[in-house]
Each structure stands twice: as C-alpha cells, then as structure tokens.
Design an enzyme around this catalytic site. Structure first.
Site, short mmCIF file in Angstrom:
data_model
loop_
_atom_site.label_atom_id
_atom_site.label_comp_id
_atom_site.label_asym_id
_atom_site.label_seq_id
_atom_site.Cartn_x
_atom_site.Cartn_y
_atom_site.Cartn_z
N ASN A 165 52.11 49.37 38.09
CA ASN A 165 51.94 49.95 36.80
C ASN A 165 50.80 50.65 36.50
OD1 ASN A 165 48.73 48.85 36.82
ND2 ASN A 165 50.28 46.95 37.39
N ASP B 116 51.94 40.26 38.54
CA ASP B 116 52.30 38.48 38.24
C ASP B 116 52.60 38.79 39.42
OD1 ASP B 116 49.66 38.68 36.97
OD2 ASP B 116 51.23 39.10 34.97
N LYS C 66 66.18 52.01 52.99
CA LYS C 66 67.34 51.77 51.38
C LYS C 66 68.33 51.21 51.01
CE LYS C 66 67.83 56.01 48.53
NZ LYS C 66 67.83 57.34 49.02
N ASP D 82 47.27 34.43 41.41
CA ASP D 82 46.30 34.58 40.18
C ASP D 82 44.97 34.86 41.08
OD1 ASP D 82 44.68 35.19 38.00
OD2 ASP D 82 45.93 34.29 36.60
N ILE D 83 45.13 35.19 41.44
CA ILE D 83 43.61 36.30 41.91
C ILE D 83 42.15 35.64 41.62
CG2 ILE D 83 42.12 37.60 43.13
CD1 ILE D 83 44.41 39.31 43.85
N PHE E 73 39.54 40.46 32.44
CA PHE E 73 39.85 41.62 32.00
C PHE E 73 41.35 40.72 31.53
CE2 PHE E 73 37.33 45.36 31.68
CZ PHE E 73 36.26 44.62 32.68
N LYS F 72 42.22 33.22 26.87
CA LYS F 72 42.52 33.98 28.15
C LYS F 72 41.07 34.02 29.44
CE LYS F 72 45.48 37.31 29.64
NZ LYS F 72 46.58 38.51 29.75
N LYS G 159 40.91 31.30 32.39
CA LYS G 159 40.67 31.76 33.41
C LYS G 159 39.06 31.26 34.02
CE LYS G 159 43.96 35.25 33.54
NZ LYS G 159 44.45 36.01 34.83
N1 CTP Z 1 44.26 38.61 37.37
C1 CTP Z 1 44.60 38.32 38.64
N2 CTP Z 1 45.28 38.38 39.62
C2 CTP Z 1 46.54 38.36 38.67
C3 CTP Z 1 47.12 38.38 37.02
C4 CTP Z 1 45.00 39.01 36.69
O1 CTP Z 1 43.07 38.46 39.28
N3 CTP Z 1 48.11 37.71 39.71
C5 CTP Z 1 43.22 39.11 36.82
C6 CTP Z 1 43.01 40.22 36.24
O2 CTP Z 1 42.39 41.08 36.99
C7 CTP Z 1 42.15 40.05 34.36
C8 CTP Z 1 42.97 38.92 34.41
O3 CTP Z 1 43.68 38.41 35.26
O4 CTP Z 1 41.20 40.29 34.99
C9 CTP Z 1 43.74 39.22 33.29
O5 CTP Z 1 45.11 39.39 33.62
P1 CTP Z 1 46.57 39.89 32.44
O6 CTP Z 1 47.07 40.84 33.21
O7 CTP Z 1 45.89 40.29 31.18
O8 CTP Z 1 46.75 38.65 32.10
P2 CTP Z 1 47.58 37.50 33.16
O9 CTP Z 1 47.16 36.15 33.82
O10 CTP Z 1 48.42 38.85 34.24
O11 CTP Z 1 48.34 36.53 31.84
P3 CTP Z 1 49.86 37.52 30.93
O12 CTP Z 1 50.37 38.54 32.00
O13 CTP Z 1 50.41 36.23 30.00
O14 CTP Z 1 48.71 37.82 29.89
#
Ligand code: CTP
Length: 430
Positions: free
Chosen positions: A235, A305, A316, A335-336, A353, A371, A375
């Site tokens: 991303n 994710d 390749k 999800d860390i 965030f 969220k 979380k």
């Molecule tokens: N985060 C994380 N590990 C992941 C995904 C997200 O630590 N695999 C953390 C991000 O660093 C951020 C928070 O979770 O602080 C929310 O990330 P976000 O992308 O907004 O949400 P998601 O948990 O991915 O949920 P969704 O995609 O459904 O909005």
C-alpha cells in the site's frame, strides 16, 4: 529482519526532511547558534533556515575562525538576530542594559554549536571566556548541544575525546560527527553530522523532557507481501505519521524503537533503534519481541491484512501461463496491534490508528469507537484515507480521536508533526 542503530541512518541526503518539519510547537522559542571555523560553517545557514521555518528565533555567534569562512552579513541577511562575533575590549551594554556575552544566557532557551571545532571544544572544556562564543557558552546555563566537525585524526585524538567527555559529563548533548571522506582528503569520523540530526537535537534541547523514562515502540510504514519472484502486495503508506511519533517521542525524552516497513523516506534520529522488516509476519515477530519491555506502543503501520498465496512454481510468473488472466488467493495475516494489546501487562499504553473511508471526519467517530473497542486500545486516531490532505503519503491529517474513557475529539487538518505532538500529550494524560 535486521535491527540497527545505524551510524548513518537511511536518509543521508544533505537536505533530507524530518517528520517534524511541519511542527508549530516550537514557535517563539529562541535558539542561540555558535558557529566555529570549519569548512562546514556554511551549513549553519541551512540549519538556521530550517529552524526559522518552525518559527524558532535564532541568534548567532561567529567565532574568529568562522569569519574566515562565512560572514555575519550572510546570517543577518537570513534573519538571525542578534549576530555576535568578537568580544570587544570595552564591551558596552546593549539598549536593554545587558552585556553581549551574557545576553544569550539570559534569553535563549538552548545553545547549539555547529560546527564545533576541536579548538572550541577545548576552550569550552576549559571554561575559557576570552572570545565571544566561549564567553557566551560559559555564561549559558541552559541546554547546550555540540555538533563537532574536524579532521578524523583530530577527532580521534585523546585530547579531543577527553574534552568531549568533560563537556558531556557536565550535561552537554553531543551530536556525534559522521564518518566518510572529509574535505581534507582523509577518511574516518569527523564530518559534521547530517543536518536533520542536528536540527532534531536542537528541538530536543528546546522542549520539556516530559516523556523521559518512557520506552516507546512505534510500528510504521507499509508491509510488503511477496507473491512471485518479482511482485508484491502492498500500500502507499510513507511512514510519515509513525516517523513523526517516533521523532516527537524522542525529542520529548523517550527511548524509542521503530519497527519500520520497507521504503521509509523520513529521517529518524540516530538514537531511535530501528528494526527493518518487510512482511507483516516479520513486523509481528519484531514487535512481539520488543513489546514486553515497552511502556507505550504506537501502532501506525499500514500492515497488509492479507498475503497472496504464491504460484506453484518459484521465480517470475510468466504471462504465457495465464493468457486469459487468473485469480490470486489471499490468506489472512495476524493483527499485530490486537494481539499485543490483548496480551499486554498492566501499565502498557496502546495507541491505535484507523484508516477509514468516510464522508467527513465527524462520520469517523462511530467507526473509531468500534475499532478502539475491538482492538482493546487506550487511544485511537482515525483518519479518512479518501479525504484531500489526509491519509497515506500526505504531510497533514484531519482526525477523529477517541479514548477508552469515552473522551472524543475532532481535529481539523494539521501537520502530522502536530498530530503526533497532541497524541503523545494525550497518551501521557491517560
Ligand atoms: N494493525 C496491525 N496489524 C494488522 C492490521 C492492522 O497492527 N494486521 C493496526 C494498524 O497499525 C492500526 C490498526 O491496527 O493501528 C487499525 O488498522 P486498520 O487498517 O485501520 O484496520 P484493520 O484492523 O485492518 O481493519 P479494517 O481493514 O477492517 O478496517
């Protein structure tokens, strides 16, 4: 994954920006800059302008040696005021009745000497007062920062090292010189440190150390999930929000670890310990290892994710294998934040965030609340990644912020540096 406190951080370009360049929190502070005789003296002009852009009032003192390289007029023209040089034999008081050699000590919030020559270090260590720069340093009892520059053999000499040790033992902050080729043709440590490092050292000297004693971990940047031998899923995150938080926490006195995804384009202070990772799994492993020793976790990383399932054959993926196109399967990543927040020990604070798409910042509030709860974070800052000036790879953000006690705020568009400052303050309060 590699863990480093690099001698030379990733951004080495002369004018590389820092994540605090957009801060408004230093406006009105006064920095007194001492410039010594060195080929690097001209670089003080760039530093002066960088601090001025933050609204910092910079006064200046040129040593006799510095005036062989640069003139008072250069700095006066750039707006430094006052610009001091020699110590006149019959020094008189200024219009406010203050002696010139005492004035910075009475009004400046910090003094920084860049470049600091070997001679200046010796004179400051001895407490000499027979020129203006040395006298002003002797009469200065606020924070003192020294950014030396000299020939590598002069820097390595035990006399210089002893002088530096003496000054540091008295509380001076050292910005260690850089390594590489010097103008005199020698190789080694002695070049003026990278300007962003000196710039940030001054900000640290100018602000309250209200995060001292805090051990802070920041995850930042994107992750990159490889698919075949040459392609990956990622991303556009630039890591700026995380770099701003890491820099801000360090400037305010915290000890900081940064778990950085690939391609970070922003300067991090050398004192920030960096763990370089590429994939979500590596970020998870690095963050999990650090987390038990931390007081705060700031999870800014745009973690993928999902990871694509690679094709059966390595290397390749050739287009002839799928002339009609093809589908890619994805598997979920851990999800860390959620995992570390769930397993935290008492007292650890978690800042999350949320990257969301919404019609406006107020519409983010319910998403942010949901969220935050999911979380198990203490504080969550949500932004619209689809709004102008907000989200990925911008220097500004407008945010909806919620905490676990139910307090909420809507912050209009402001620099990510200012957002970082406010979030650090909020974390200290809860
Ligand atoms: N985060 C994380 N590990 C992941 C995904 C997200 O630590 N695999 C953390 C991000 O660093 C951020 C928070 O979770 O602080 C929310 O990330 P976000 O992308 O907004 O949400 P998601 O948990 O991915 O949920 P969704 O995609 O459904 O909005």
């Amino acid at each position: 994954m590699s863990r480093t406190t690099p001698a030379t951080p990733i951004c080495t370009a002369a004018g590389a920006g820092t994540a605090l360049d957009g801060s408004t929190r230093f406006a009105g502070r006064r920095l007194h800059l001492g410039v010594c005789g060195s080929i690097a003296a001209y670089r003080a002009a760039d530093l002066l302008r960088q601090w001025q852009r933050l609204g910092i009032h910079v006064s200046l003192c040129l040593s006799r040696g510095a005036r062989q390289f640069v003139t008072p007029l250069l700095f006066e023209s750039l707006g430094a005021a006052p610009v001091y040089h020699d110590l006149p034999a019959d020094e008189s008081r200024d219009s406010l009745g203050t002696f010139a050699h005492l004035e910075p000590g009475q009004t400046a919030h910090a003094m920084l000497v860049a470049p600091a020559s070997a001679d200046a270090l010796a004179r400051l260590a001895q407490g000499r007062a027979d020129d203006m720069l040395a006298a002003q340093a002797l009469a200065f009892d606020g924070p003192l920062v020294l950014a030396p520059a000299m020939n590598p053999r002069m820097w390595a000499h035990p006399a210089t090292q002893a002088n530096v040790a003496t000054l540091c033992a008295r509380g001076a902050q050292l910005v260690i010189p850089d390594t590489g080729g010097t103008a005199c043709g020698d190789e080694g440590r002695g070049r003026l440190a990278p300007l962003p490092e000196i710039f940030l050292a001054a900000l640290k000297a100018l602000c309250q150390q209200d995060m001292a004693g805090q051990r802070v971990m920041v995850t930042l940047g994107p992750t990159r999930e490889s698919w075949d031998g040459v392609r990956f899923w990622s991303n556009p995150s630039s890591g700026l929000m995380g770099a701003a938080l890491a820099s801000c926490a360090w400037v305010r006195g915290a000890e900081v670890w940064a778990v950085c995804g690939p391609g970070l384009r922003h300067w991090l202070p050398q004192a920030v310990t960096r763990c370089e990772v590429t994939t979500a799994r590596q970020m998870f492993e690095a963050a999990s290892e650090l987390w038990p020793g931390m007081d705060m976790g700031m999870f800014t990383a745009a973690v993928a994710d999902f990871s694509p399932v690679p094709p059966a054959s390595p290397g390749k993926f050739k287009k002839a294998l799928a002339p009609e196109g093809f589908s890619v399967e994805f598997t979920p990543n851990a999800d860390i934040l959620q995992s570390l927040a769930a397993g935290r020990r008492s007292g650890q604070k978690v800042l999350a965030f949320a990257a969301e798409t919404a019609t406006d910042t107020t519409a983010l509030l319910p998403l942010a609340r949901a969220k935050l709860a999911r979380k198990q974070a203490d504080l969550l800052a949500a932004n619209c990644v689809n709004a102008a000036g907000s989200g990925f790879a911008t220097s500004t953000n407008s945010m909806a912020v919620v905490d676990a006690s139910g307090t909420e705020a809507i912050w209009p568009l402001q620099s990510k540096a200012d957002v970082a400052w406010e979030l650090c303050s909020w974390l200290l309060r809860i």
